[in-house]
Scaffold this motif. Sequence first.
Motif, mmCIF file in Angstrom:
data_model
loop_
_atom_site.group_PDB
_atom_site.id
_atom_site.type_symbol
_atom_site.label_atom_id
_atom_site.label_comp_id
_atom_site.label_asym_id
_atom_site.label_seq_id
_atom_site.Cartn_x
_atom_site.Cartn_y
_atom_site.Cartn_z
ATOM 1 N N LEU A 108 0.513 -1.236 0.096
ATOM 2 C CA LEU A 108 -0.062 0.196 -0.321
ATOM 3 C C LEU A 108 0.663 0.798 0.680
ATOM 4 O O LEU A 108 0.834 2.024 -0.700
ATOM 5 C CB LEU A 108 -0.885 -0.357 1.147
ATOM 6 N N ALA A 109 2.027 1.245 0.779
ATOM 7 C CA ALA A 109 2.944 2.833 1.001
ATOM 8 C C ALA A 109 3.713 2.836 -0.662
ATOM 9 O O ALA A 109 3.882 4.067 -1.079
ATOM 10 C CB ALA A 109 4.028 2.404 1.913
ATOM 11 N N ALA A 110 3.920 1.355 -1.207
ATOM 12 C CA ALA A 110 4.624 1.437 -2.788
ATOM 13 C C ALA A 110 3.302 2.240 -3.388
ATOM 14 O O ALA A 110 3.839 2.934 -4.406
ATOM 15 C CB ALA A 110 4.994 0.481 -3.393
ATOM 16 N N LYS A 111 2.589 1.778 -3.873
ATOM 17 C CA LYS A 111 1.068 2.647 -4.511
ATOM 18 C C LYS A 111 0.218 4.006 -3.658
ATOM 19 O O LYS A 111 -0.320 4.315 -5.060
ATOM 20 C CB LYS A 111 0.101 1.332 -4.015
ATOM 21 N N VAL A 112 0.792 4.497 -2.968
ATOM 22 C CA VAL A 112 0.169 6.183 -2.367
ATOM 23 C C VAL A 112 1.811 6.432 -2.387
ATOM 24 O O VAL A 112 1.979 7.717 -2.131
ATOM 25 C CB VAL A 112 -0.499 5.547 -1.362
ATOM 26 N N ASN A 113 2.654 6.015 -3.293
ATOM 27 C CA ASN A 113 4.080 6.872 -2.372
ATOM 28 C C ASN A 113 4.397 7.051 -1.404
ATOM 29 O O ASN A 113 5.116 8.835 -1.076
ATOM 30 C CB ASN A 113 4.124 7.409 -3.693
ATOM 31 N N VAL A 114 4.649 6.866 0.027
ATOM 32 C CA VAL A 114 4.989 6.898 0.997
ATOM 33 C C VAL A 114 6.004 5.832 1.685
ATOM 34 O O VAL A 114 5.465 4.389 1.471
ATOM 35 C CB VAL A 114 3.535 7.512 1.982
ATOM 36 N N SER A 115 6.153 6.381 2.988
ATOM 37 C CA SER A 115 6.882 5.323 3.189
ATOM 38 C C SER A 115 6.437 4.446 4.250
ATOM 39 O O SER A 115 5.038 4.285 4.905
ATOM 40 C CB SER A 115 8.357 5.632 4.328
#
Length: 143
Positions: free
Chosen positions: A16-23
């Motif tokens: 999920l973090a990778a898909k929304v570009n956050v850590s």
Amino acid sequence: MLRLLQNDGRLTNADLAAKVNVSPATCHRRTQRLFNEGYIQTVRAIVNPEAVGLGAIAMVGVVLDRSTPESFANFENAIRDLPMVLDCHLVAGDFDYLLKIRMADMADFNRLHGEVLIALPEVRQARTFFVMKEVKDGAPLNF
């Protein structure tokens, strides 16, 4: 995040973090905040009804004897305890409530109707519509 989780509740925090570009840490904090603020109510699996022997659906329109707060409360309290009732909505129109019920088959519904539905408090009339085909069910919210 909400749209992604709504479409796939099994996404890992890292995915999920990778898909929304956050850590991942930021993603975890944001997801927890979505739960805490009530945007996400729960996470659960969607079970195939046919696989567990509940392939039949009935929509039941219910008319109560009276339109009083006590009548509505009595009916609503009783309906909450019935696991076969998937949905119960107070509606405007010809019925007071519209129920979605899952059962095994017509014999199961016949038993349910005779033993449970007509015995519910405050019920004057119940009209049943059997679902022949589910065209769209449980679609994700569009926001």
